[in-house]
Design a protein around this motif. Structure first.
Motif, PDB file in Angstrom:
ATOM      1  N   MET A 274       0.836  -1.190   0.000  1.00 42.22           N
ATOM      2  CA  MET A 274       0.000   0.000   0.000  1.00 42.22           C
ATOM      3  C   MET A 274       0.873   1.242   0.000  1.00 42.22           C
ATOM      4  N   SER A 275       0.303   2.263  -0.574  1.00 46.64           N
ATOM      5  CA  SER A 275       1.048   3.517  -0.607  1.00 46.64           C
ATOM      6  C   SER A 275       0.913   4.217   0.751  1.00 46.64           C
ATOM      7  N   PRO A 276       1.853   5.072   1.075  1.00 50.00           N
ATOM      8  CA  PRO A 276       1.801   5.779   2.362  1.00 50.00           C
ATOM      9  C   PRO A 276       0.568   6.679   2.501  1.00 50.00           C
ATOM     10  N   GLN A 277       0.063   7.210   1.392  1.00 47.09           N
ATOM     11  CA  GLN A 277      -1.132   8.073   1.478  1.00 47.09           C
ATOM     12  C   GLN A 277      -2.357   7.280   1.898  1.00 47.09           C
ATOM     13  N   ILE A 278      -2.535   6.093   1.370  1.00 49.80           N
ATOM     14  CA  ILE A 278      -3.698   5.270   1.712  1.00 49.80           C
ATOM     15  C   ILE A 278      -3.618   4.853   3.176  1.00 49.80           C
TER      16      ILE A 278
END
Length: 145
Positions: A1-5
């Motif tokens: 997962m991306s850090p923003q999510i």
């Protein structure tokens, strides 16, 4: 997962927990207010928010006024919102009587009266002064203090 999510999920979880605690606290306040309103009956002893204790003489629900007896010959008229807590309900007052006389809830009879001499209780196994030898704690001439 991306850090923003991950960050959005974390903030969403915090908001959900915050909302759950808000609903929980509001339900608790509603239960406390309902219990307080049930205790507001003539004969109940209450404490006001400004610290005055008294017994409810009458309760006017239309005007939200309570006539409070605070002592012999003294009455106060207060607003319903000035009630801080119910100390005893009329049902509780009935249970603290035995054969028509009030029951003492504290143990005042066991305390000595003013000026009454109390004899100390000595325990022979306690490390104290031996009256025959004058020793304290088993060492002659030394105190255990």
């Amino acid at each position: 997962m991306s850090p923003q999510i991950t960050q959005y999920l974390f903030f969403g979880l915090i908001i959900v927990v915050f909302v759950v605690f808000m609903f929980r606290n509001s339900r608790k306040r509603q239960r406390d207010a309902a219990a307080l309103n049930q205790g507001l009956k003539p004969g109940a002893e209450i404490m006001t928010t400004f610290g005055v204790f008294g017994t409810i003489e009458s309760f006017d629900e239309a005007e939200n006024k309570i006539v409070l007896k605070t002592g012999p010959g003294s009455q106060l008229t207060i607003h319903r919102q000035a009630v801080g807590r119910v100390v005893t309900t009329p049902d509780d007052a009935a249970t603290t009587q035995l054969n028509g006389e009030p029951v003492l809830l504290d143990d005042a009879a066991s305390e000595p009266e003013f000026g009454q001499r109390i004899e100390p209780v000595t325990d022979p196994t306690a490390p104290g002064e031996d009256p025959t030898t004058g020793t304290r704690g088993g060492v002659p001439g030394r105190s255990a203090e």
